[in-house]
Structure formats: structure tokens, C-alpha cells
Design an enzyme around this catalytic site. Structure first.
Site, PDB file in Angstrom:
ATOM      1  N   SER A 146       6.659  10.655  -7.664  1.00 27.63           N
ATOM      2  CA  SER A 146       6.077  11.119  -9.102  1.00 27.63           C
ATOM      3  C   SER A 146       5.922  11.936  -9.593  1.00 27.63           C
ATOM      4  O   SER A 146       6.281  13.245  -8.847  1.00 27.63           O
ATOM      5  CB  SER A 146       4.876  10.514  -7.717  1.00 27.63           C
ATOM      6  OG  SER A 146       2.943  11.355  -8.035  1.00 27.63           O
ATOM      7  N   TYR A 159       0.152  13.227   0.396  1.00 32.25           N
ATOM      8  CA  TYR A 159       0.730  12.372  -0.621  1.00 32.25           C
ATOM      9  C   TYR A 159       2.178  13.378  -1.128  1.00 32.25           C
ATOM     10  O   TYR A 159       3.222  12.634  -2.183  1.00 32.25           O
ATOM     11  CB  TYR A 159       0.040  12.278  -1.466  1.00 32.25           C
ATOM     12  CG  TYR A 159       1.270  10.859  -2.632  1.00 32.25           C
ATOM     13  CD1 TYR A 159       1.509   9.568  -2.266  1.00 32.25           C
ATOM     14  CD2 TYR A 159       0.917  10.958  -3.704  1.00 32.25           C
ATOM     15  CE1 TYR A 159       2.429   8.869  -3.603  1.00 32.25           C
ATOM     16  CE2 TYR A 159       1.475  10.050  -5.122  1.00 32.25           C
ATOM     17  CZ  TYR A 159       1.869   9.324  -4.350  1.00 32.25           C
ATOM     18  OH  TYR A 159       2.207   8.452  -5.811  1.00 32.25           O
TER      19      TYR A 159
HETATM   20  N1  LIG Z   1       1.299   3.047  -9.867  1.00 35.39           N
HETATM   21  C1  LIG Z   1       1.052   4.280 -10.393  1.00 35.39           C
HETATM   22  O1  LIG Z   1       0.183   4.850 -11.555  1.00 35.39           O
HETATM   23  C2  LIG Z   1       2.374   5.027 -10.117  1.00 35.39           C
HETATM   24  C3  LIG Z   1       2.024   6.872 -10.385  1.00 35.39           C
HETATM   25  C4  LIG Z   1       2.969   7.773  -9.807  1.00 35.39           C
HETATM   26  C5  LIG Z   1       3.596   7.199  -8.976  1.00 35.39           C
HETATM   27  N2  LIG Z   1       4.156   6.024  -8.540  1.00 35.39           N
HETATM   28  C6  LIG Z   1       4.807   5.824  -7.233  1.00 35.39           C
HETATM   29  O2  LIG Z   1       5.231   4.260  -8.119  1.00 35.39           O
HETATM   30  C7  LIG Z   1       5.757   3.503  -7.027  1.00 35.39           C
HETATM   31  C8  LIG Z   1       5.015   2.247  -6.947  1.00 35.39           C
HETATM   32  O3  LIG Z   1       3.853   1.786  -6.974  1.00 35.39           O
HETATM   33  P1  LIG Z   1       2.743   1.072  -6.970  1.00 35.39           P
HETATM   34  O4  LIG Z   1       1.634   1.592  -7.673  1.00 35.39           O
HETATM   35  O5  LIG Z   1       3.300  -0.590  -7.486  1.00 35.39           O
HETATM   36  O6  LIG Z   1       2.206   0.938  -5.512  1.00 35.39           O
HETATM   37  P2  LIG Z   1       2.846   0.797  -4.556  1.00 35.39           P
HETATM   38  O7  LIG Z   1       2.057   0.327  -3.346  1.00 35.39           O
HETATM   39  O8  LIG Z   1       3.485   1.818  -4.031  1.00 35.39           O
HETATM   40  O9  LIG Z   1       4.206  -0.555  -4.182  1.00 35.39           O
HETATM   41  C9  LIG Z   1       3.232  -2.069  -4.212  1.00 35.39           C
HETATM   42  C10 LIG Z   1       4.370  -2.368  -3.647  1.00 35.39           C
HETATM   43  O10 LIG Z   1       5.251  -2.122  -2.333  1.00 35.39           O
HETATM   44  C11 LIG Z   1       4.895  -2.560  -1.085  1.00 35.39           C
HETATM   45  N3  LIG Z   1       3.729  -1.900   0.352  1.00 35.39           N
HETATM   46  C12 LIG Z   1       3.215  -1.059   0.270  1.00 35.39           C
HETATM   47  N4  LIG Z   1       3.306  -0.145   0.835  1.00 35.39           N
HETATM   48  C13 LIG Z   1       3.927  -1.039   2.095  1.00 35.39           C
HETATM   49  C14 LIG Z   1       4.197  -0.916   3.325  1.00 35.39           C
HETATM   50  N5  LIG Z   1       3.790  -0.286   4.329  1.00 35.39           N
HETATM   51  N6  LIG Z   1       5.456  -1.569   3.945  1.00 35.39           N
HETATM   52  C15 LIG Z   1       6.411  -2.492   3.120  1.00 35.39           C
HETATM   53  N7  LIG Z   1       6.199  -3.065   1.329  1.00 35.39           N
HETATM   54  C16 LIG Z   1       4.817  -2.295   0.938  1.00 35.39           C
HETATM   55  C17 LIG Z   1       3.502  -3.929  -1.546  1.00 35.39           C
HETATM   56  O11 LIG Z   1       2.935  -5.070  -0.947  1.00 35.39           O
HETATM   57  P3  LIG Z   1       2.611  -5.104   0.373  1.00 35.39           P
HETATM   58  O12 LIG Z   1       0.738  -4.542  -0.488  1.00 35.39           O
HETATM   59  O13 LIG Z   1       2.062  -7.131   0.637  1.00 35.39           O
HETATM   60  O14 LIG Z   1       3.215  -4.351   1.634  1.00 35.39           O
HETATM   61  C18 LIG Z   1       4.048  -3.844  -3.342  1.00 35.39           C
HETATM   62  O15 LIG Z   1       5.149  -4.902  -3.146  1.00 35.39           O
HETATM   63  C19 LIG Z   1       5.204   4.652  -5.505  1.00 35.39           C
HETATM   64  O16 LIG Z   1       6.266   5.125  -4.991  1.00 35.39           O
HETATM   65  C20 LIG Z   1       4.882   5.394  -5.967  1.00 35.39           C
HETATM   66  O17 LIG Z   1       4.311   6.216  -5.386  1.00 35.39           O
HETATM   67  C21 LIG Z   1       2.461   5.181  -9.331  1.00 35.39           C
END
Ligand SMILES: NC(=O)c1ccc[n+]([C@@H]2O[C@H](COP(=O)([O-])OP(=O)(O)OC[C@H]3O[C@@H](n4cnc5c(N)ncnc54)[C@H](OP(=O)(O)O)[C@@H]3O)[C@@H](O)[C@H]2O)c1
Length: 280
Positions: A146, A159
């Protein structure tokens, strides 16, 4: 089918955090390019429904593995349940933080679980799945990080620190494995339109604003898997350095802190700081 993808990174890929958002977009894109996919997440119903959708849409094999990556032993279990298949690509995606608060306003266990999912499990996945790739002389690893990794900022302590760990780990592994046939990419994201992001903004009653499309993120990252060590999605110079450039660290920390407190809703809002060219 994309034979270049399957011969470089097939026959199986894993998406850790692969049931919605960025992870689901990766899974779709990998399956569309001919890879069989292992999906890891916690919520069984969401995971199973998504696995079925992938099978129906792309005709590839899909395994759904229910695990909590913030718990010790999860990655060892993942290695055990996939020991009968060859994993050529690993995408470590799970990593968002739904609660951006001052450091002391979170209980210690919440901090430690975030560190376990975003650091210990990432390292363990790189070790357990990267080792066989290096031995084969073939494979790929994407570690999703990120803009919060660039510099420390108020309300982002744990984070941002975990995301900095991920960024540096990916870059170091790229340096070690680039001559061993294994591509490593540290993928830096700004605000991206995912269920996780929407939950946070909905809870605060704030508008989503501009956010990247997860499908664009996944497509671009896979297209540039061999262009590591770092890919900054949404940047005019995606292989470039920190958007803070040569700014004194004190000024950069204050800028990041201003950005994070201007929108207290989501840690990754802070990826946008004065002088950045990221999407958020
Ligand atoms: N979205 C943004 O604005 C943003 C911005 C910058 C960086 N990022 C990065 O992008 C990546 C993805 O972000 P995202 O927004 O898609 O949300 P996320 O919550 O990081 O990912 C969602 C996915 O991960 C699973 N997950 C979450 N915690 C888990 C755990 N403890 N064990 C197993 N599975 C887990 C969720 O399913 P379950 O909940 O069913 O476990 C879901 O499939 C992350 O690394 C985040 O730091 C995102």
C-alpha cells in the site's frame, strides 16, 4: 488460454485473500489466463460461492481453503493441503485494515493479529511456496502492499509498518530470485474499490470518492509480473520511487499524517499525500 502465463506460472496459482475485492479480481484474471486456482479466505459461504463462480466462468479447477491467515499455523496448513499440486504463482493479497485509529485506541491483540497476517504469514508463504519455485527455476509471487508503506503516519502505525515490511520483503526477494527464474512483484495500491473499502466508508457515512477498479489492478499486475521489483498502480511512473521523493522525513511524516486525519475513514487514504501521483 494464455500459454505464456501457464508455462511461466502454471499449472496452479494461490490467492491468499481470494474471495472478494482485489483478490477475487486476481483469481478471475489468473483463471482467464488458464491457471487453476486455490482460494484462501475465512468466510466459508462467500468463498464457496466465489469458487463455484470461477469454475463456471472459466472452466478451470478451483480449490477453496478456509483459513484465518492471522492465526499461527495457517500457512503450514495451506502448504499441507496443496502438497499434491504444483503452485507456480502465489498472490498474497489479504492485508487491509478496517480500523484506522490512534495506536493506543486498539487493543494489543488486534495489532498483533494484523502483524501476523501481514508479516509473519507473508514471510512464511514466501518461504514455503517460494522455495519450491526457486528449486524448479520457475514461478511468480505478488505481494500486495500500500501507499501507506512509504512513510509513517498518525493512525497508520501498525498497518503502515506491516505494509513497509511487505514492500521491502518483496524487493529483497526480487533481488535474490531474479536470476533463479522466479518473478517477484511488490504491488503498491492506493484506494481501490473493494467490499472492504466500501464497508469502511459506509460505516463512516463518507462518499467513496475516486477509487481504482480491482479488475484493472489485477490485469496490470499480471501483465507486469516480470517488471519488478515494485509496481505502483495508478502512478505515472509505476516503477518509480516513493512519491515523497527527497522530502525530509519529518515533512513526509507530517504530510502523511495530515492526509490520514483529513479522512479518518480508511488507512489507505493516507497513501495520498501532497506530491503523490497515486489514484487516492
Ligand atoms: N482497498 C483499498 O483501498 C486498498 C488500498 C491500498 C492497499 N490495499 C491492499 O490491497 C489488498 C486487498 O485489499 P482489499 O480491499 O481487497 O481487502 P482485504 O480485506 O485486504 O482482502 C479481502 C480478501 O481477503 C480475505 N481476508 C481478509 N483477512 C483474512 C484473513 N485473516 N485470513 C484469510 N483471508 C482473509 C477476505 O475474505 P474473508 O473476509 O472471508 O477472510 C477477502 O477474500 C490488501 O493487502 C490491502 O492492504 C487496498
Amino acid at each position: 488460454m494464455d500459454t505464456a502465463m501457464t508455462s511461466a506460472y502454471g499449472p496452479w496459482g494461490i490467492v491468499a485473500g481470494g474471495s472478494d475485492g482485489v483478490g477475487a479480481a486476481f483469481a478471475h484474471e489468473m483463471a482467464a489466463r488458464g491457471l487453476n486456482v486455490v482460494l484462501v479466505a475465512r468466510r466459508v459461504a462467500v468463498l464457496e460461492a466465489f469458487a463455484e463462480e470461477l469454475r463456471a466462468k472459466h472452466g478451470v479447477e478451483v480449490r477453496a481453503v478456509t483459513l484465518d491467515l492471522s492465526a499461527p499455523g495457517a500457512v503450514a496448513e495451506l502448504a499441507s493441503v496443496t502438497s499434491d499440486i504444483e503452485i507456480g504463482l502465489f498472490v498474497y493479497n489479504a492485508g487491509g485494515d478496517d480500523f484506522s485509529t490512534p495506536f493506543l485506541d486498539k487493543d494489543l491483540d488486534t495489532h498483533l493479529r494484523l502483524i501476523h497476517r501481514n508479516c509473519d504469514s507473508v514471510l512464511e508463504a514466501a518461504y514455503r511456496f517460494g522455495g519450491p519455485m526457486v528449486a524448479r527455476g520457475r514461478g511468480g509471487m505478488v505481494i500486495v502492499t500500500s501507499g501507506a508503506a512509504w512513510v509513517g503516519g498518525a493512525t497508520l502505525a501498525t498497518y503502515g509498518a506491516t505494509k513497509a515490511f511487505d514492500l521491502v520483503l518483496a524487493e529483497a526477494l526480487w533481488a535474490e530470485w531474479r536470476s533463479r527464474g522466479v518473478d517477484v512483484l511488490g504491488l503498491v495500491l492506493g484506494k481501490t474499490d473493494t467490499p472492504s473499502m466500501r464497508r469502511v466508508f459506509d460505516a463512516k457515512g463518507e462518499p467513496y470518492g475516486d477509487a481504482a477498479d480491482p479488475d484493472d489492478v489485477a490485469r496490470e499486475a499480471l501483465d507486469h509480473l516480470a517488471d519488478g521489483p515494485t509496481w505502483i498502480f495508478g502512478s505515472a511512473e509505476p516503477t518509480g520511487g516513493s512519491p515523497f521523493g527527497a522530502m525530509p522525513r519529518r515533512d513526509a511524516v507530517l504530510a502523511m499524517s495530515r492526509a490520514s486525519s483529513a479522512s479518518t475513514s480508511h488507512a489507505d487514504d493516507a497513501a495520498t499525500a501532497p506530491g503523490t501521483d497515486q489514484s487516492d
